[in-house]
Design an enzyme around this catalytic site. Sequence first.
Site, PDB file in Angstrom:
ATOM      1  N   LYS A 142       0.863  -1.189   0.000  1.00  0.00           N
ATOM      2  CA  LYS A 142       0.000   0.000   0.000  1.00  0.00           C
ATOM      3  C   LYS A 142       0.889   1.225   0.000  1.00  0.00           C
ATOM      4  O   LYS A 142       1.794   1.357   0.837  1.00  0.00           O
ATOM      5  CB  LYS A 142      -0.876  -0.011   1.278  1.00  0.00           C
ATOM      6  CG  LYS A 142      -1.875   1.122   1.323  1.00  0.00           C
ATOM      7  CD  LYS A 142      -3.133   0.785   0.571  1.00  0.00           C
ATOM      8  CE  LYS A 142      -3.944   2.016   0.199  1.00  0.00           C
ATOM      9  NZ  LYS A 142      -3.555   2.654  -1.084  1.00  0.00           N
TER      10      LYS A 142
ATOM     11  N   LYS B   3       5.357   1.574  -3.142  1.00  0.00           N
ATOM     12  CA  LYS B   3       5.289   2.915  -3.735  1.00  0.00           C
ATOM     13  C   LYS B   3       5.562   2.791  -5.220  1.00  0.00           C
ATOM     14  O   LYS B   3       6.182   1.809  -5.653  1.00  0.00           O
ATOM     15  CB  LYS B   3       6.346   3.823  -3.085  1.00  0.00           C
ATOM     16  CG  LYS B   3       6.065   5.299  -3.219  1.00  0.00           C
ATOM     17  CD  LYS B   3       5.123   5.827  -2.156  1.00  0.00           C
ATOM     18  CE  LYS B   3       4.709   7.246  -2.465  1.00  0.00           C
ATOM     19  NZ  LYS B   3       3.945   7.850  -1.373  1.00  0.00           N
TER      20      LYS B   3
ATOM     21  N   THR C 144      -4.394  13.572   4.685  1.00  0.00           N
ATOM     22  CA  THR C 144      -2.972  13.717   5.024  1.00  0.00           C
ATOM     23  C   THR C 144      -2.728  15.066   5.702  1.00  0.00           C
ATOM     24  O   THR C 144      -2.050  15.143   6.739  1.00  0.00           O
ATOM     25  CB  THR C 144      -2.093  13.553   3.770  1.00  0.00           C
ATOM     26  OG1 THR C 144      -2.491  12.372   3.085  1.00  0.00           O
ATOM     27  CG2 THR C 144      -0.632  13.458   4.142  1.00  0.00           C
TER      28      THR C 144
ATOM     29  N   ASN D 282      -2.036  18.930  -2.420  1.00  0.00           N
ATOM     30  CA  ASN D 282      -3.069  18.284  -1.625  1.00  0.00           C
ATOM     31  C   ASN D 282      -2.772  18.357  -0.123  1.00  0.00           C
ATOM     32  O   ASN D 282      -3.625  18.780   0.670  1.00  0.00           O
ATOM     33  CB  ASN D 282      -3.207  16.821  -2.073  1.00  0.00           C
ATOM     34  CG  ASN D 282      -4.101  16.034  -1.144  1.00  0.00           C
ATOM     35  OD1 ASN D 282      -3.632  15.337  -0.261  1.00  0.00           O
ATOM     36  ND2 ASN D 282      -5.410  16.166  -1.305  1.00  0.00           N
TER      37      ASN D 282
ATOM     38  N   GLN E 101       7.353   3.885   3.804  1.00  0.00           N
ATOM     39  CA  GLN E 101       5.942   3.501   3.855  1.00  0.00           C
ATOM     40  C   GLN E 101       5.718   2.249   4.706  1.00  0.00           C
ATOM     41  O   GLN E 101       4.695   2.127   5.373  1.00  0.00           O
ATOM     42  CB  GLN E 101       5.463   3.260   2.416  1.00  0.00           C
ATOM     43  CG  GLN E 101       3.967   3.217   2.252  1.00  0.00           C
ATOM     44  CD  GLN E 101       3.338   4.588   2.133  1.00  0.00           C
ATOM     45  OE1 GLN E 101       3.819   5.424   1.396  1.00  0.00           O
ATOM     46  NE2 GLN E 101       2.263   4.835   2.861  1.00  0.00           N
TER      47      GLN E 101
ATOM     48  N   GLY F 117      -2.698   8.089  -4.597  1.00  0.00           N
ATOM     49  CA  GLY F 117      -2.023   9.250  -5.185  1.00  0.00           C
ATOM     50  C   GLY F 117      -0.794   9.657  -4.386  1.00  0.00           C
ATOM     51  O   GLY F 117      -0.516   9.137  -3.310  1.00  0.00           O
ATOM     52  N   ASP F 118      -0.052  10.567  -4.950  1.00  0.00           N
ATOM     53  CA  ASP F 118       1.084  11.222  -4.288  1.00  0.00           C
ATOM     54  C   ASP F 118       1.343  12.474  -5.143  1.00  0.00           C
ATOM     55  O   ASP F 118       0.423  12.936  -5.848  1.00  0.00           O
ATOM     56  CB  ASP F 118       2.305  10.287  -4.233  1.00  0.00           C
ATOM     57  CG  ASP F 118       3.450  10.819  -3.354  1.00  0.00           C
ATOM     58  OD1 ASP F 118       3.378  10.686  -2.126  1.00  0.00           O
ATOM     59  OD2 ASP F 118       4.415  11.395  -3.895  1.00  0.00           O
TER      60      ASP F 118
END
Length: 458
Positions: free
Chosen positions: A102, A138, A222, A253, A123, A177-178
């Site tokens: 994830k 990732k 986040t 974001n 992560q 997303g990132d």
Amino acid sequence: MTTLTHAPAESTIDPSLRHVYREVLRRNAGEHEFHQAVEEVLGSLGPVVKRHPHYLDERVIERLCEPERQIIFRVPWTDDAGQVQINRGFRVEYSSVLGPYKGGLRFHPSVLLGTVKFLGFEQIFKNALTGMPIGGGKGGSDFDPKGRSDTEVMRFCQSFMTELYRHLGEYTDVPAGDIGVGGREIGYLFGQYKRITNRYEAGVLTGKGLAWGGSRARTEATGYGTVYFADEMARHAGRSLEGKRVVVSGSGNVAIYAVEKVTELGGTVVACSDSSGYVVDEDGIDLDLLKDLKEVRRERVGAYAEERGGRARLVQDGSVWDVPCEVALPCATQNELDDEAARTLVRNGTWLVAEGANMPSTPAAVRVFQEAGVLFGPGKAANAGGVATSALEMQQNASRDSWTFEHTDARLGEIMRNIHQRVVTTAEDYDRPGDYVFGANAAGFTSVADAMLAMGVI
Ligand code: NAP
């Protein structure tokens, strides 16, 4: 804003672990960001392996420094002028010991294998800290969505997913997303996955739109989570964010929703940035304007100053960290805050730093903060709210349910408080009170290592 590289320094690592680090340098030559992420975790593990020497005997740390699987692929697509373009795609499936891989996808021209490996490594421990059943991974590409039309972005995403789909699945690998990957990109990626597989497998991607399997509060998670964590840090020290002057870097974001939550808690965000410069608005960032410029019109931050007239100013050379503040929230990218910036912040009276971005502070900057007694919350704890809410999205998809914003946000708040508690307790248990870096690394690592050992030599 430039991103910096960091020279490896094994002196921060306990002698019992230095051979592991040397081997990481040798086997992953040139991957500076990955080296840095490993150095930061190994730097905390000396006391842990002293207490639990079987982690060394069983070579758990060496195993964790090697991703379970690394996928690199060609992404060919055609631009609006009919020209063929070629990008490189990556997915590093790092650790599935606690659950399916994830972690997000990043589309940015700076993306290299080492970038994805550093993010995947972080992560693993972040996801472990959430206490949820998710492993670490990732991915991304060196594709730059900036200046591309919607149809170009769609064609790129379709080509990217045409290769990636075979590695994904709700029980296998679940991207999100990132940087450079928001709701638009997730939509195109999900659409292509659905076409290829002929399955409406909502739990295969998170960050989806609300009408097609997304979770309320995921967009905000986040940024909100970072501020919930910062708020816990402040309370634990007998202080509060109310009435405080805050600087947030970035205006994507994470930054936007960090600004929103700080404002709700009574703080004033006086500056934010993007890669073209930063804006200072002493009245507090006008969030409606910022959202419209960044989420709808996809403008540079200079447009904010123009539209605020004389009330805000744009600075194109210099660092957003020159703006005096009590609380600093780096929410842009890795290595955006170096030791010089850290000293400036300390001089200007900053007493709390919480990382919304992944590894935004260089190791030298972290040392400056810790030596000055600044409360410092590392990204793998402070920004874990995004992935935690992705796991809540997976829960809703699995039960074909859709929760209210209030319920989801309350769960997020509870998760962030639990992470804070776990990090603080672990640091105290090892006689390192207030050391959030140590607490996060030690707690995250222990969960992953124990699960690995229980499963044999994997
Ligand atoms: P985003 O929406 O794409 O925004 C990124 C922001 O950072 C933009 O303002 C961007 O400015 C700036 N930025 C990015 N790369 C830069 C560079 N090399 N130099 C200078 N500025 C740069 O991305 P995001 O989702 O907010 O992610 C920000 C950070 O949070 C990243 O470190 C990401 O890994 C981390 N994070 C994100 C999530 C999530 O749920 N999204 C979760 C956990 C952690 P420009 O537009 O000018 O490039």
